[in-house]
Design a protein around this motif. Structure first.
Motif, mmCIF file in Angstrom:
data_model
loop_
_atom_site.group_PDB
_atom_site.id
_atom_site.type_symbol
_atom_site.label_atom_id
_atom_site.label_comp_id
_atom_site.label_asym_id
_atom_site.label_seq_id
_atom_site.Cartn_x
_atom_site.Cartn_y
_atom_site.Cartn_z
ATOM 1 N N PRO A 1 0.831 -1.213 0.000
ATOM 2 C CA PRO A 1 0.000 0.000 0.000
ATOM 3 C C PRO A 1 0.861 1.256 0.000
ATOM 4 N N LYS A 2 0.517 2.199 -0.873
ATOM 5 C CA LYS A 2 1.307 3.427 -1.012
ATOM 6 C C LYS A 2 0.381 4.619 -1.165
ATOM 7 N N ILE A 3 0.781 5.738 -0.569
ATOM 8 C CA ILE A 3 0.080 7.008 -0.730
ATOM 9 C C ILE A 3 1.076 8.034 -1.248
ATOM 10 N N ILE A 4 0.731 8.715 -2.324
ATOM 11 C CA ILE A 4 1.559 9.813 -2.819
ATOM 12 C C ILE A 4 0.870 11.109 -2.420
ATOM 13 N N ALA A 5 1.510 11.871 -1.550
ATOM 14 C CA ALA A 5 0.931 13.109 -1.018
ATOM 15 C C ALA A 5 1.637 14.317 -1.623
ATOM 16 N N PHE A 6 0.858 15.219 -2.219
ATOM 17 C CA PHE A 6 1.444 16.393 -2.852
ATOM 18 C C PHE A 6 0.400 17.509 -2.926
ATOM 19 N N GLU A 7 0.812 18.673 -3.402
ATOM 20 C CA GLU A 7 -0.073 19.831 -3.489
ATOM 21 C C GLU A 7 -0.244 20.261 -4.943
ATOM 22 N N SER A 8 -1.291 21.025 -5.183
ATOM 23 C CA SER A 8 -1.491 21.573 -6.534
ATOM 24 C C SER A 8 -0.774 22.907 -6.665
ATOM 25 N N VAL A 9 -1.000 23.833 -5.714
ATOM 26 C CA VAL A 9 -0.296 25.114 -5.681
ATOM 27 C C VAL A 9 0.485 25.188 -4.376
ATOM 28 N N TYR A 10 1.802 25.332 -4.483
ATOM 29 C CA TYR A 10 2.655 25.457 -3.297
ATOM 30 C C TYR A 10 2.724 26.937 -2.935
ATOM 31 N N SER A 11 2.199 27.266 -1.772
ATOM 32 C CA SER A 11 1.845 28.650 -1.458
ATOM 33 C C SER A 11 3.022 29.596 -1.318
ATOM 34 N N MET A 12 4.207 29.113 -0.960
ATOM 35 C CA MET A 12 5.328 30.020 -0.754
ATOM 36 C C MET A 12 6.151 30.246 -2.021
ATOM 37 N N SER A 13 6.039 29.352 -2.981
ATOM 38 C CA SER A 13 6.771 29.512 -4.240
ATOM 39 C C SER A 13 5.837 29.757 -5.410
ATOM 40 N N GLY A 14 4.574 29.358 -5.277
ATOM 41 C CA GLY A 14 3.627 29.505 -6.374
ATOM 42 C C GLY A 14 3.760 28.436 -7.430
ATOM 43 N N SER A 15 4.613 27.437 -7.203
ATOM 44 C CA SER A 15 4.800 26.376 -8.193
ATOM 45 C C SER A 15 3.565 25.465 -8.232
ATOM 46 N N ILE A 16 3.421 24.735 -9.354
ATOM 47 C CA ILE A 16 2.266 23.883 -9.577
ATOM 48 C C ILE A 16 2.707 22.421 -9.621
ATOM 49 N N GLY A 17 1.999 21.564 -8.894
ATOM 50 C CA GLY A 17 2.327 20.140 -8.881
ATOM 51 C C GLY A 17 1.955 19.465 -10.188
ATOM 52 N N PRO A 18 2.773 18.502 -10.648
ATOM 53 C CA PRO A 18 2.498 17.764 -11.890
ATOM 54 C C PRO A 18 1.449 16.673 -11.661
ATOM 55 N N ILE A 19 0.187 17.060 -11.634
ATOM 56 C CA ILE A 19 -0.882 16.151 -11.210
ATOM 57 C C ILE A 19 -1.010 14.940 -12.114
ATOM 58 N N HIS A 20 -1.087 15.154 -13.420
ATOM 59 C CA HIS A 20 -1.244 14.024 -14.339
ATOM 60 C C HIS A 20 -0.091 13.040 -14.233
ATOM 61 N N GLU A 21 1.126 13.557 -14.214
ATOM 62 C CA GLU A 21 2.297 12.687 -14.165
ATOM 63 C C GLU A 21 2.326 11.852 -12.894
ATOM 64 N N ILE A 22 1.968 12.463 -11.759
ATOM 65 C CA ILE A 22 1.961 11.730 -10.491
ATOM 66 C C ILE A 22 0.845 10.692 -10.471
ATOM 67 N N CYS A 23 -0.309 11.034 -11.025
ATOM 68 C CA CYS A 23 -1.418 10.070 -11.087
ATOM 69 C C CYS A 23 -1.051 8.867 -11.951
ATOM 70 N N GLN A 24 -0.328 9.107 -13.032
ATOM 71 C CA GLN A 24 0.108 8.009 -13.891
ATOM 72 C C GLN A 24 1.071 7.082 -13.163
ATOM 73 N N LEU A 25 1.978 7.674 -12.385
ATOM 74 C CA LEU A 25 2.899 6.856 -11.599
ATOM 75 C C LEU A 25 2.151 6.055 -10.537
ATOM 76 N N ALA A 26 1.149 6.672 -9.932
ATOM 77 C CA ALA A 26 0.362 5.980 -8.913
ATOM 78 C C ALA A 26 -0.320 4.753 -9.504
ATOM 79 N N LYS A 27 -0.877 4.910 -10.666
ATOM 80 C CA LYS A 27 -1.544 3.781 -11.334
ATOM 81 C C LYS A 27 -0.547 2.695 -11.695
ATOM 82 N N LYS A 28 0.633 3.084 -12.155
ATOM 83 C CA LYS A 28 1.653 2.128 -12.580
ATOM 84 C C LYS A 28 2.188 1.313 -11.411
ATOM 85 N N TYR A 29 2.331 1.941 -10.235
ATOM 86 C CA TYR A 29 2.980 1.273 -9.112
ATOM 87 C C TYR A 29 2.023 0.930 -7.967
ATOM 88 N N GLY A 30 0.729 0.998 -8.215
ATOM 89 C CA GLY A 30 -0.238 0.560 -7.215
ATOM 90 C C GLY A 30 -0.396 1.480 -6.031
#
Length: 559
Positions: free
Chosen positions: A284-313
């Protein structure tokens, strides 16, 4: 000297505080057997010149002697040759064993001294937090007054991104509910605090994120902590993969879960995959991340992380705190924004979209929605499990009805109106462009956050103070540990309520402060090799994430 005594000594002894660890180790291994008065005391002190020094210290003397006497007494009790250790040799101190946290049984722990020591650390490394007295004026926001009601300032760092806290629809809903239901909820959700308004808001939030269910919490800090800790503790052998810049609430939830954790470099999907590949897919694995990181304003790569989650369970946990209300055709966040047109055409989940791929979403009612509270959205079974097991939900008083009513009104309005979002994005884009013209360093990002890099804790605080006292502008300085040392900044967040005149005033004030304090500009950071994304090469174009409006597409931001 045993470890408990050494820990106490290090906290309170000026000599130990300033002596290098290497020197202490050397002292602790230097033999001084001959200094002991008896065989038992020699045993306690053998091999430690450090203890001999402690015996000469007026503070540590009693503690060391007491510990040695206690060891002597223990030796006599277990020795078959009791006659070799006369009872007369026991010192009076042997009857008063020393605890780990006190130098002597006759002294109480110096609690106030510890508080002072911890605060001194904060002052010395310039990370002490100062709390300005800022009172936002509902009818004039972003204007506010300070401790003196006649002293007016303009707020440029509020997380009330859309100004919804003063919106008539929200305020009227809260007033009417307050009159009808009173101030408090009357209990926990399980005992007298579960009203129709709470259920309606949860249904609205589930609908917003196109998930089967949602659950309200007192804040998103609690939602993140409770969800991660409860979920991971229920998954056997769970591993949590956490972005290096995740919020403190997520970090706390991971700690409370007692699950294994792996930290991947910020937004580095290659590093994440490298770690995921090391474990069986069945783990069992959980990938925890954010969409907008409030102190830098950067954006999380949502699609790419979701694809990895599907690939590795794995399953995905997405914090949309700084994105809900701000992005997407209905304000559901970055996940909804990524397939803007497709999501605008239907209220149902779009197969293969980021909204569809993400398993768990958390958000707040206290930022773009302008009220207070947090929530989690996901599958019906997940939400029911959290409702049944999460202490952060079960054992806390329910949100007041007036708060829930105001949040419900805000979510419904923001999900049907783009006026506030477009106004905020337009003001953000204008400000970033104006600062770029003045060579004032803004950390490059595609979001609504405007982080102005200072790079020094004391100077960042000085810049904030100058803006407030000289120019009537409130922008909080952000220092360690919220950001890394050397990346201190002023975090500016425009709202749709900021006028062109306010923007002119802010830009002029920042130019004045940068000149007076001789702060580094983009060109200076280039010569220094860059920091926090600023000055890492030639100027480059950063396209804003929010581009449904043709006017925005025609306005690239040069940073």
């Amino acid at each position: 000297m045993d470890q408990s005594l050494l820990r106490h000594a290090t906290r309170h002894c000026p000599f130990l505080k300033r002596t290098p660890v290497r020197s202490l180790r050397q002292l602790s291994t230097t033999s001084v057997v001959g200094t002991a008065r008896s065989p038992s005391a020699a045993t306690a002190t053998s091999g430690s010149a450090l203890v001999a020094m402690a015996r000469r210290c007026p503070i540590m003397h009693d503690a060391v002697n007491a510990r040695a006497a206690s060891a002597s007494q223990c030796t006599r009790m277990h020795s078959t040759r009791s006659e070799a250790a006369p009872q007369a040799e026991a010192t009076p101190a042997a009857t008063a064993p020393v605890t780990a946290d006190t130098p002597s049984s006759n002294n109480t722990f110096d609690y106030e001294g510890l508080y002072g020591d911890e605060l001194n650390k904060k002052h010395q490394d310039k990370s002490y937090r100062y709390f300005n007295n800022i009172n936002r004026l509902a009818q004039q926001f972003p204007r506010a007054h300070t401790a003196n009601v006649e002293d007016k300032v303009t707020v440029w760092c509020s997380n009330d991104y859309l100004g919804m806290s003063k919106h008539p629809i929200v305020v009227d809903a809260m007033k009417q509910t307050l009159d009808r239901y009173g101030a408090g909820a009357g209990g926990t959700r399980n005992i007298a605090g579960n009203a129709a308004l709470h259920l309606a808001l949860e249904q609205e939030l589930a609908k917003l994120h196109r998930k089967p269910a949602a659950l309200l919490f007192s804040s998103c800090y609690v939602a993140n902590d409770a969800t991660l800790s409860t979920l991971a503790s229920k998954l056997p052998g769970c591993i949590i993969y956490s972005d290096a810049l995740n919020h403190a609430s997520m970090i706390q939830g991971i700690r409370h879960s007692n699950a294994r954790k792996r930290i991947f470099r910020h937004n580095d999907v290659a590093h994440l995959e490298e770690m995921l590949a090391q474990e069986p897919k069945s783990t069992p694995k959980i990938i925890a991340f954010e969409s907008v990181y409030s102190m830098s304003g950067s954006i999380g790569p949502i699609h790419e992380i979701c694809q990895l989650a599907k690939k590795y369970g794995a399953i995905t946990f997405l914090d949309e705190v700084h994105a809900v209300g701000m992005y997407g055709p209905r304000g559901a966040g970055v996940a909804e924004h990524l397939e803007f047109d497709a999501n605008a055409a239907t209220s149902r989940p779009v197969l293969g979209s980021a909204v569809d791929e993400v398993d768990i979403v958390t958000g707040t009612l206290g930022k773009a929605f302008g009220v207070v509270g947090g929530y989690v959205a996901g599958s019906a079974a997940l939400v029911d499990m959290l409702r049944s097991y999460a202490p952060g939900f079960i054992f806390t008083t329910s949100l007041p009805p007036s708060v829930v009513s105001g949040a419900l009104a805000s979510v419904r309005h923001v999900s049907t109106s783009n006026v506030e979002r477009l106004g905020q994005q337009r003001n953000t884009r204008t400000l970033k462009a104006r600062l770029a013209q003045l060579d004032i360093p803004v950390v490059p990002n595609p979001s609504h956050i405007v982080p102005v890099l200072v790079g020094d804790a004391a100077l960042s605080k000085a810049a904030s103070d100058l803006l407030l006292t000289r120019h009537g502008i409130y922008v909080q300085s952000i220092n360690y540990p919220t950001v890394a040392r050397g990346e201190e900044r002023l975090r500016i967040t425009p709202t749709p309520g900021h006028t062109d005149a306010m923007t002119d005033h802010l830009v002029g004030a920042l130019e004045s402060v940068w000149r007076d304090l001789e702060l580094m500009r983009v060109s200076d950071w280039v010569r220094a090799g860059g920091r926090a994304g600023v000055g890492l090469g030639a100027r480059h174009v950063v396209c804003a994430l929010y581009t449904p409006c043709p006017a925005f597409c025609a306005m690239p931001i040069v940073l």
